[in-house]
Design a protein around this motif. Sequence first.
Motif, PDB file in Angstrom:
ATOM      1  N   HIS A 118      -2.566  11.859  -0.504  1.00 39.03           N
ATOM      2  CA  HIS A 118      -3.287  10.660  -0.095  1.00 39.03           C
ATOM      3  C   HIS A 118      -3.569   9.808  -1.316  1.00 39.03           C
ATOM      4  CE1 HIS A 118      -5.975   7.860   1.769  1.00 39.03           C
ATOM      5  NE2 HIS A 118      -5.713   8.397   2.935  1.00 39.03           N
ATOM      6  N   VAL A 176      -0.208  12.707   2.804  1.00 40.51           N
ATOM      7  CA  VAL A 176      -0.114  13.685   1.715  1.00 40.51           C
ATOM      8  C   VAL A 176       0.999  13.269   0.757  1.00 40.51           C
ATOM      9  CG1 VAL A 176       0.225  16.109   1.146  1.00 40.51           C
ATOM     10  CG2 VAL A 176      -0.831  15.498   3.327  1.00 40.51           C
ATOM     11  N   VAL A 212      -0.169  10.499  12.034  1.00 36.87           N
ATOM     12  CA  VAL A 212      -1.064   9.387  11.719  1.00 36.87           C
ATOM     13  C   VAL A 212      -1.185   8.449  12.917  1.00 36.87           C
ATOM     14  CG1 VAL A 212      -1.248   7.293  10.310  1.00 36.87           C
ATOM     15  CG2 VAL A 212      -0.711   9.479   9.238  1.00 36.87           C
ATOM     16  N   GLU A 263      -2.920  12.780   8.699  1.00 34.56           N
ATOM     17  CA  GLU A 263      -3.151  12.844   7.260  1.00 34.56           C
ATOM     18  C   GLU A 263      -1.993  12.221   6.496  1.00 34.56           C
ATOM     19  OE1 GLU A 263      -3.388  16.842   5.856  1.00 34.56           O
ATOM     20  OE2 GLU A 263      -1.617  17.509   6.945  1.00 34.56           O
ATOM     21  N   THR A 294      -7.571   3.420   6.430  1.00 31.87           N
ATOM     22  CA  THR A 294      -7.814   4.831   6.716  1.00 31.87           C
ATOM     23  C   THR A 294      -7.387   5.120   8.146  1.00 31.87           C
ATOM     24  OG1 THR A 294      -9.715   4.862   5.218  1.00 31.87           O
ATOM     25  CG2 THR A 294      -9.569   6.637   6.839  1.00 31.87           C
TER      26      THR A 294
END
Length: 204
Positions: free
Chosen positions: A61, A59, A7, A57, A52
């Motif tokens: 989300h 997970v 991220v 990602e 965002t």
Amino acid sequence: MLSLRGVRKSYGGTPALRPVDVELAAGELVVLTGPSGSGKSTLLMIAGGWETPDGGEVVPHPPLPDLPVERMSWQDLGFVPQSISLFEELTLADNLALARGSAGGGELLEALELGHLAERRPGEVSRGEQQRAAVARALVASPALVIADEPTSHQDHRRAQLVLGLLRAAADRGAAVLIASHDPAVVSRADREIRLGAGAVTRG
């Protein structure tokens, strides 16, 4: 419970988070440490779904809630923002009831030494009392994920221990708890510490 994989996030071209990986398990209390500006709050906002990421990602989300920050508390996620963000027009008890969706929360208010203030509005109590009410609001629905940004910053040592005891108990009941803090007392109650520096994980 929650994985942040690669991220990253920038604001105006300035990196707030470089690619970071964070894993959070159910029943675990993890504390994010690091100097101001190291990316702790940005990581929390991404973990909760209110920011965002530019890449990577989350997970699973979490859904982006169509709610103002004052109502960032529901069955699956409880949030304690630095700004506290209680509804000023509601009593402390009603702020908890709104998060829960029904009456309740009296025991939490009592545990945080707020029972005698339940019918007061946020503007009628101290900043520390508001912060403890925000902690109660985040926990009242027994969420599976709790995210807290500096939840003891307005507390003396004894009341900080009250807050930490409830957050620790939430993890012990099976919630995943992620806290950003400068407070050594928080680190002492955590299962694991992740240290950030300049938007990157430097330890943990």
